[in-house]
Design an enzyme around this catalytic site. Structure first.
Site, PDB file in Angstrom:
ATOM      1  N   ASN A  84       0.877  -1.169   0.000  1.00 25.16           N
ATOM      2  CA  ASN A  84       0.000   0.000   0.000  1.00 25.16           C
ATOM      3  C   ASN A  84       0.916   1.222   0.000  1.00 25.16           C
ATOM      4  OD1 ASN A  84      -1.800   2.067   0.439  1.00 25.16           O
ATOM      5  ND2 ASN A  84      -2.733   1.180   2.256  1.00 25.16           N
ATOM      6  N   ARG A  88      -2.531  -2.191  -3.513  1.00 27.43           N
ATOM      7  CA  ARG A  88      -3.746  -1.413  -3.307  1.00 27.43           C
ATOM      8  C   ARG A  88      -3.701  -0.209  -4.241  1.00 27.43           C
ATOM      9  NH1 ARG A  88      -5.092   3.232   0.784  1.00 27.43           N
ATOM     10  NH2 ARG A  88      -7.360   3.310   0.604  1.00 27.43           N
ATOM     11  N   HIS A  98     -12.940   2.477   0.061  1.00 27.39           N
ATOM     12  CA  HIS A  98     -12.884   1.461   1.137  1.00 27.39           C
ATOM     13  C   HIS A  98     -13.481   0.131   0.653  1.00 27.39           C
ATOM     14  CE1 HIS A  98     -13.057   4.976   4.251  1.00 27.39           C
ATOM     15  NE2 HIS A  98     -11.802   4.691   3.958  1.00 27.39           N
ATOM     16  N   HIS A 113     -17.899   1.453   7.898  1.00 20.74           N
ATOM     17  CA  HIS A 113     -16.442   1.511   8.038  1.00 20.74           C
ATOM     18  C   HIS A 113     -16.107   2.861   8.656  1.00 20.74           C
ATOM     19  CE1 HIS A 113     -12.186   0.797   6.564  1.00 20.74           C
ATOM     20  NE2 HIS A 113     -12.172   2.099   6.819  1.00 20.74           N
ATOM     21  N   ARG A 166     -12.678  15.356   7.308  1.00 19.08           N
ATOM     22  CA  ARG A 166     -13.478  15.660   6.125  1.00 19.08           C
ATOM     23  C   ARG A 166     -14.909  15.978   6.512  1.00 19.08           C
ATOM     24  NH1 ARG A 166     -11.462  10.307   3.655  1.00 19.08           N
ATOM     25  NH2 ARG A 166      -9.407  10.821   2.815  1.00 19.08           N
ATOM     26  N   GLY A 182     -15.240   2.082  14.543  1.00 12.96           N
ATOM     27  CA  GLY A 182     -16.317   1.094  14.545  1.00 12.96           C
ATOM     28  C   GLY A 182     -16.013  -0.113  15.409  1.00 12.96           C
ATOM     29  N   GLU A 199      -8.142  -5.517   5.339  1.00 14.34           N
ATOM     30  CA  GLU A 199      -7.997  -5.153   3.933  1.00 14.34           C
ATOM     31  C   GLU A 199      -6.798  -5.837   3.288  1.00 14.34           C
ATOM     32  OE1 GLU A 199      -9.211  -0.810   3.128  1.00 14.34           O
ATOM     33  OE2 GLU A 199      -8.740  -0.831   5.264  1.00 14.34           O
TER      34      GLU A 199
END
Length: 404
Positions: free
Chosen positions: A10, A92, A181, A209, A242, A333, A385
């Site tokens: 990644n 990724r 995601h 997520h 964000r 989460g 992931e």
């Protein structure tokens, strides 16, 4: 024995996260992070399967030097990039547009298309490309597979993927809702079905997520039919930095009345909004600590966060028609029990209930936090992931090579 190891990369603009997995049993052989690439204070932290992390600090000039350093660390554990047991490298890639709907073997044409998508992913695709090109140079003989964050969401119907703007303008500039995601949503939706003892094709799941970046998805029978992020990761839920959803005319107002430039507004909405814009903190643990001390600013930020989250749960319930489970994942989460409790509170008429004792349990395992009588299961499902990328990568390589 056929090679069964997959290296997952990644690549960020100044970092490389990596994991080496053995797909014969899904075990992790090593993992690590190279950060601050290009600086004098570069750092590589490497952790082999048996534990005992190693660190090296000092200048790492570029991604090529970073991957060479990673290879050296892996070699020290007998797991080097030159190992014949390495089957592939899985990368990724954040944005695959409409074109890439599944994991893809990387060639020059694929690289060109990922590069063509840079205008819709200017922060991510260039870094992903750098990692791919560096890895290909180091192991040109090895299959390199791109796994796209957007791919899982390409099953959304046009009614969900289209924005209500002029069609010709949208098509010319590739403006549509792509979602992100995706590897997490794919993994968690399948893992939730397994937790219920059912196949993914039988289950409708709302996946939440919730990390510093946050997104929701509605998954019907294993296929995504709606997700909260759009053309970019800015749309949707309130996030760490964000804004998520807002009236687009706010941008025009800030330009005309506030005298702000496009770049200044971009920075505002992506880096100085969300929780950090509302209360100065984007760490949910710190926000909850402040709330416990009576901090009204932190309380309002939390309330706005939960209000948006609850709206999406209700909306996706309506989209799916029938919901079998709501699954919480990612840093917030998985670990913030007050978020899970508040998000579901008041939704009893929809069959959603959280058991206080079950919700308070800390565990790294998938688990139900709803009482047995609940009509809709509420679950906490740790995301993985890297395992998802490795699984998709190995499946593609296995099919092409007929590995056993």
């Amino acid at each position: 024995m056929s090679p069964s190891r997959v290296l997952v990369l990644n690549s960020g603009s100044s970092s490389v996260k990596y994991q080496l997995l053995d797909m014969s049993d899904g075990s992790r052989l090593a993992m690590g992070l190279v950060e601050r690439i290009g600086e004098e204070t570069s750092r590589l932290k490497h952790t082999p399967a048996g534990g005992g992390s190693r660190e090296r600090t000092g200048p790492i000039a570029d991604h090529e030097a970073a991957l060479k350093a990673v290879s050296e660390e892996l070699s020290e554990d007998g797991l080097g990039l030159d190992s014949p047991e390495l089957a592939a490298i899985g990368h990724r890639v954040v944005h695959g547009g409409k074109h890439f709907t599944e994991p893809t073997v990387i060639d020059d044409a694929v690289l060109a298309e990922i590069e063509r998508l840079i205008p819709v992913a200017p922060l991510h695709n260039p870094a992903n490309l750098t990692g791919i090109r560096t890895a290909r140079a180091l192991r040109p003989d090895l299959p390199q597979i791109a796994v796209f964050d957007t791919a899982f969401h390409t099953t959304m119907p046009e009614a969900a993927a289209r924005y209500a703007i002029d069609v010709r303008t949208a098509d010319e500039h590739r403006i549509r809702r792509y979602g992100f995601h995706g590897t997490s949503h794919a993994y968690v939706s399948r893992a939730t079905a397994a937790l219920l003892g059912r196949s993914p094709e039988e289950v409708n799941v709302i996946v939440l997520h919730l990390g510093n970046g946050a997104s929701a998805s509605a998954v019907r029978g294993g296929r995504c039919v709606e997700t909260s992020m759009g053309l970019t990761p800015l749309e949707g839920l309130v996030m760490g930095t964000r804004s998520g959803d807002m009236d687009p005319a706010v941008i025009f107002h800030l330009m005309r009345v506030g005298g702000m430039s496009a770049d200044e507004i971009d920075t505002l909405l992506n880096k100085r909004s969300g929780l950090i814009g509302l209360c100065g903190d984007n760490d949910m643990r710190e926000i909850r600590r402040r709330i416990d001390e009576g901090d009204k600013e932190a309380q309002l930020a939390f309330d706005i966060y939960i209000h948006r989250l609850k709206k999406y749960i209700g909306a996706y319930y309506a989209v799916l028609g029938r919901v079998d489970a709501v699954a919480f994942t990612a840093g917030v989460g998985e670990n913030a029990s007050p978020v899970r409790e508040a998000a579901v509170a008041g939704l009893e008429e929809l069959g959603l209930v959280v058991d206080g004792e079950l919700n308070a349990v800390r565990s790294d395992e998938p688990r139900l936090i709803s009482p047995q009588y609940a009509r809709v299961a509420v679950a906490v499902v740790p995301t993985d992931e890297e395992l998802e990328i490795a699984t998709q990568t190995y499946a593609l390589v296995k099919d092409s090579r007929n590995l056993t």
